[in-house]
Enzyme design. Structure first.
Site, PDB file in Angstrom:
ATOM      1  N   ASP A   1       0.764  -1.220   0.052  1.00  0.00           N
ATOM      2  CA  ASP A   1       0.057   0.146   0.029  1.00  0.00           C
ATOM      3  C   ASP A   1       0.752   1.265  -0.029  1.00  0.00           C
ATOM      4  OD1 ASP A   1      -2.283   1.585   0.408  1.00  0.00           O
ATOM      5  OD2 ASP A   1      -3.272   0.110   1.373  1.00  0.00           O
TER       6      ASP A   1
ATOM      7  N   ASP B   1      -5.606   2.489  -7.277  1.00  0.00           N
ATOM      8  CA  ASP B   1      -6.594   2.867  -6.125  1.00  0.00           C
ATOM      9  C   ASP B   1      -7.070   4.367  -6.590  1.00  0.00           C
ATOM     10  OD1 ASP B   1      -8.169   2.568  -3.902  1.00  0.00           O
ATOM     11  OD2 ASP B   1      -6.541   2.919  -2.545  1.00  0.00           O
TER      12      ASP B   1
ATOM     13  N   GLU C   1     -12.095   6.351  -9.243  1.00  0.00           N
ATOM     14  CA  GLU C   1     -13.210   6.813  -9.540  1.00  0.00           C
ATOM     15  C   GLU C   1     -13.230   7.888 -10.466  1.00  0.00           C
ATOM     16  OE1 GLU C   1     -13.166   4.108  -6.452  1.00  0.00           O
ATOM     17  OE2 GLU C   1     -12.227   6.289  -6.430  1.00  0.00           O
TER      18      GLU C   1
ATOM     19  N   GLU D   1     -11.587   9.478  -6.910  1.00  0.00           N
ATOM     20  CA  GLU D   1     -12.383   9.726  -5.656  1.00  0.00           C
ATOM     21  C   GLU D   1     -12.702  11.108  -5.560  1.00  0.00           C
ATOM     22  OE1 GLU D   1     -10.836   9.420  -1.005  1.00  0.00           O
ATOM     23  OE2 GLU D   1     -11.193   7.377  -2.249  1.00  0.00           O
TER      24      GLU D   1
ATOM     25  N   ARG E   1     -10.659  -0.611  -8.522  1.00  0.00           N
ATOM     26  CA  ARG E   1     -11.867  -0.520  -7.988  1.00  0.00           C
ATOM     27  C   ARG E   1     -12.914   0.240  -8.823  1.00  0.00           C
ATOM     28  NH1 ARG E   1     -11.153   3.256  -2.446  1.00  0.00           N
ATOM     29  NH2 ARG E   1     -11.641   5.259  -3.271  1.00  0.00           N
TER      30      ARG E   1
ATOM     31  N   ASP F   1     -14.199  -0.404   0.133  1.00  0.00           N
ATOM     32  CA  ASP F   1     -13.732  -0.244   1.625  1.00  0.00           C
ATOM     33  C   ASP F   1     -14.909  -0.957   2.599  1.00  0.00           C
ATOM     34  OD1 ASP F   1     -11.491   0.600   0.672  1.00  0.00           O
ATOM     35  OD2 ASP F   1     -11.856   2.743   1.189  1.00  0.00           O
TER      36      ASP F   1
ATOM     37  N   HIS G   1      -7.252  -8.544   3.238  1.00  0.00           N
ATOM     38  CA  HIS G   1      -6.892  -7.100   3.098  1.00  0.00           C
ATOM     39  C   HIS G   1      -7.682  -6.060   4.297  1.00  0.00           C
ATOM     40  CE1 HIS G   1      -4.845  -3.307   2.008  1.00  0.00           C
ATOM     41  NE2 HIS G   1      -6.045  -2.680   1.756  1.00  0.00           N
TER      42      HIS G   1
END
Length: 806
Positions: free
Chosen positions: A294, A407, A410, A412, A458, A475, A534
């Protein structure tokens, strides 16, 4: 040669209160068939109706004054030529029909309405067609009273999603549990229990209204863009999903190691910590194939460091050696990346200098605050931004990194005022993750053509599967409610082409220490596409750091996952070739069984397994419906359950309830530490005999687990298994077909035949035109027969088992 038919029609509009028709002002002026496309001219625009195949037809509306945009981000299928499809046009005084051998498009002239049928069965019709009003731009369709609706991406709503109005805007939902209307992955696709789908082929944000007002209406709403949709039909779910994935692309085979166990947490702070974790897996003999880093790999702190895109030298002093050492142990290294470059990161000045960031209306880098700091966003729609971002993936792939985690894709936080080179944030938002995955997949094809990429993300869009994207469900809360939503999310996404949707095993959000929950989640994980515990680091996600009992249960689950590698890899091959989901809802094979329309708490793992996850604490018994297509056997005890029945089943802590279809062939191997040791030179083949199954088939696919498109390159082996059953005899035939570039081997197959209730009189083996008796063993207590069968690619091996004592 163009086929042209031109008829000028004067239309007198008929208006009645009961007409379920289109925009009341729309009138048909003329129509023509041009090169296989039906063109309808109306008083307010033009329709283009284009068959892709006998099962897929595309309809576009171009309002007067607009120019048709032919570019799709989702569709890659080339329409069949008119000479292949041979669509037939029929005109009457009241209607036009444009028919393939499967789909018929009917255009009623007055009132104007477009409807679709398939093999004589009415599917749906446009209700108001295209309308632009205060809601934006909409397309609406008529629904039957009783059809169930699926799709719209990843949501936690219950399987039948009818009655919801859902945002088409990819957005993270931190800590969700058993209900979420908006998540990381929205897809403008609806499937109906009537065996059709409608894919709205338009990227900008909007809504899907699945009859929220209970007016038997499906409505697509958007801010702008294409007024194009594809109507997809099929005779059953397998054919429907097959047709959709032909349209939008098939998932390439992941590397075989992707089906192993991952070590992952948020996150490993140092090289020393990562090395110690990998060593612990090996010491405890818990299989492991990959470790995921990560965001601490590039910074000591969560905030202020995103965008550094290089190893933190203090905590990771020898990254190349670490990656090489892990590789020597059979453990792959995966790194997280994000598309945000913080103003405090080491790459900020370079990003400004090279103009690789999304901009404001003045052409300056658009910056804004979000959780991790003050940031810009890489414009992956800008060729310069795309090339710059790929340069880092290329650099680290050369270093030995085997997979990538994308990660926050989107993205985010994606302000409306931000501009990409190809459009506004709201126009590009839902395809950002999609194009990010494409960036990596294209880069591998160019610079690492002999390596299968691993792309964990994701967020994406229709067709993201064709880039090899491995999506996960975000998440999720580390609670029973979080676990309860996971089968639904994975089943829905499998129908929508994204067959590798999976969850953070054990749950991600929160510091909840619950060993029962953890064990049950990992036991479920054996039968989901990717096995990847995870979580936030306050409570360990890795089994090696759990208490002894939880560790033992986790180890058993992981070992079973590795034993099933031949079966699971064959599922991946079926998905690659046919679009078949790995996880399948029960209605997949019983589409007329209405009681199954909303069932997600049990499912099929491939064709042969029925899985009933334990989704609540303290469960000692559960009710299981056994599909009517076959009898079923408890995978662990061998107990037989009759087809079409619902029965109470005892639940133990050692495993979740799992059942095998009568007549199933299940190839398995012994436990290995990682997939570097994988081989089917010797393997176990379980066959579940039942008098109700006169014949059955199975298969096992194999390649080197690394080469892209190995099947297409003839670098594969495909083993076929067949059984024939009479009251007195069971015959099982094993054969093998190898591609010309597959290195053949002589195999030893340990055939394990379950449910042989009386010791066989004799067992004969026929191979290379010779037949002879062979030694076997029979376990009277377990009612199981064991036979060693040599197999080579030159001649099938046929085993004949005398059951005269039965």
């Amino acid at each position: 040669m163009n086929i042209k038919v031109y008829i000028k029609i004067a239309v007198l509009l008929l208006i009645t209160p009961l007409a379920i028709a289109q925009n009341s002002h729309r009138q048909l002026d003329s129509f023509v068939v041009n090169n296989g496309v039906l063109e309808l001219s109306t008083n307010d625009g033009k329709y283009l109706i284009k068959p892709y195949s006998d099962n897929i037809v595309e309809t576009s509306f171009i309002p007067t004054g607009e120019v048709f945009n032919p570019n799709s981000h989702a569709v890659i299928m080339n329409p069949m030529t008119p000479t292949v499809i041979k669509a037939k046009l029929t005109a009457t005084p009241t209607a036009i029909e444009f028919a393939t051998s499967g789909i018929v498009v009917k255009v009623d002239k007055s009132p104007f309405m477009i409807s679709y049928s398939y093999h004589g069965k009415q599917l749906t019709s446009e209700k108001e067609g295209y309308i632009k009003d205060e809601r934006g731009e909409t397309l609406s369709f008529n629904l039957d009273n009783n059809e169930a609706l699926y799709g719209a991406g990843a949501r936690a709503l219950g399987m039948n999603r009818r009655g919801n109005r859902l945002p088409l805007y990819n957005k993270a939902h931190y800590g969700y549990e058993d209900h979420s209307t908006q998540m990381n992955f929205s897809i403008p696709l609806v499937f109906s229990s009537k065996m059709y789908g409608i894919h709205f082929d338009n990227a900008p944000i909007g809504y899907l209204d699945l009859d929220s007002k209970h007016e038997n209406t499906l409505t697509y709403e958007t801010i702008s863009g294409r007024k194009t949709y594809q109507l997809i039909a099929g005779n059953d779910w397998a054919q429907l999903v097959d047709n959709y994935t032909k349209l939008t692309g098939r998932q390439p085979l992941p590397p075989r190691w992707a089906f192993g166990n991952f070590s992952s947490r948020f996150g490993y702070h140092s090289e020393a910590e990562a090395r110690a974790t990998v060593d612990k897996f090996i010491t405890e003999k818990i299989p492991l194939d990959a470790i995921i880093f990560d965001l601490y790999w590039f910074g000591k702190e969560i905030k202020g460091t995103m965008g550094n895109l290089e190893f933190d030298a203090d905590n990771f002093p020898t990254p190349k050696k670490m990656i090489d050492d892990f590789s020597y142990l059979g453990v792959k290294t995966i790194l997280i990346t994000e598309p945000f470059i913080l103003t405090t990161s080491k790459k900020w000045d370079e990003a400004l200098q090279k103009n690789i960031l999304a901009t404001d209306e003045h052409g300056q880098a658009f910056t804004y605050d979000f959780y991790f700091g003050h940031t810009g966003l890489i414009d992956i729609f800008n060729p310069a931004g795309k090339a710059w971002f790929w340069s880092f993936y290329k650099q680290f792939t050369k270093l030995g990194v085997a997979g990538w985690w994308g990660d926050l894709g989107e993205p985010e936080v994606h302000p409306t005022g931000l501009l990409h080179q190809t459009g506004s944030a709201d126009e590009m938002h839902n395809i950002y993750g999609h194009n990010w995955a494409k960036l990596i997949a294209d880069g591998y094809q160019k610079d690492f053509p002999e390596q299968r990429p691993f792309i964990l993300m994701r967020s994406g869009y229709s067709g993201s599967q064709r880039f090899g994207m491995i999506p996960w469900s975000g998440d999720v809360n580390r609670t029973w409610g979080g676990l309860q939503s996971q089968p639904e999310i994975a089943l829905q996404m499998g129908l929508q082409g994204m067959a590798y949707m999976h969850s953070d095993l054990g749950g991600f959000a929160g510091a909840n220490l619950d060993d029962e929950l953890y064990s049950r989640w990992l036991q479920y994980g054996v039968f989901q596409p990717i096995f990847r515990p995870h979580a936030q680091e306050e409570v360990a996600a890795e089994p090696v750091f759990r208490e002894q009992k939880a560790k033992q249960l986790a180890k058993a689950a992981i070992e079973l996952r590795y034993q099933l590698l031949p079966y699971n890899y064959t599922l991946a091959f079926e998905n690659n070739q046919q679009g078949l989901p790995l996880m399948r809802p029960l209605f997949y094979e019983e589409p007329q069984h209405r009681a199954l329309y909303d069932v997600a708490n049990s499912y099929l793992w491939g064709h042969e397994f029925l899985v009933k996850p334990v989704l609540d604490a303290g469960i000692t018994a559960t009710s299981v419906y056994f599909p009517r297509s076959a009898n079923w056997f408890d995978f662990y005890t061998g107990q037989r359950y009759l087809a079409g029945t619902t029965q109470a089943v005892a639940v133990t802590q050692d495993h979740i309830p799992v059942f095998v279809r009568a007549g199933a062939f299940i190839p398995m191997i012994d436990v290995i530490q990682n997939t570097e040791h994988y081989s089917i030179k010797a393997f176990n083949l379980h066959y579940f005999d039942d008098t109700s199954v006169p014949r059955s088939t199975g298969k096992l696919y194999d390649d080197d687990g690394k080469t892209p498109n190995a099947f297409e390159k003839d670098a594969y082996s495909l083993l076929q298994f067949n059984s024939e059953r009479t009251p007195h005899q069971l015959s099982i035939t094993l054969s093998e077909k190898n591609g010309v570039h597959y290195q053949p081997v002589n195999r030893t197959v340990t055939l394990i035949v379950h449910n042989i209730y009386v010791k066989p009189g004799k067992v004969l083996l026929q191979s290379n035109l010779k037949k002879h008796a062979v030694n076997y063993s029979w376990d009277e207590k377990c009612k199981t027969l064991f036979v060693s069968v040599p197999l080579n690619q030159k001649s099938p091996a046929k085993l004949v088992i005398s059951l005269s004592g039965n």
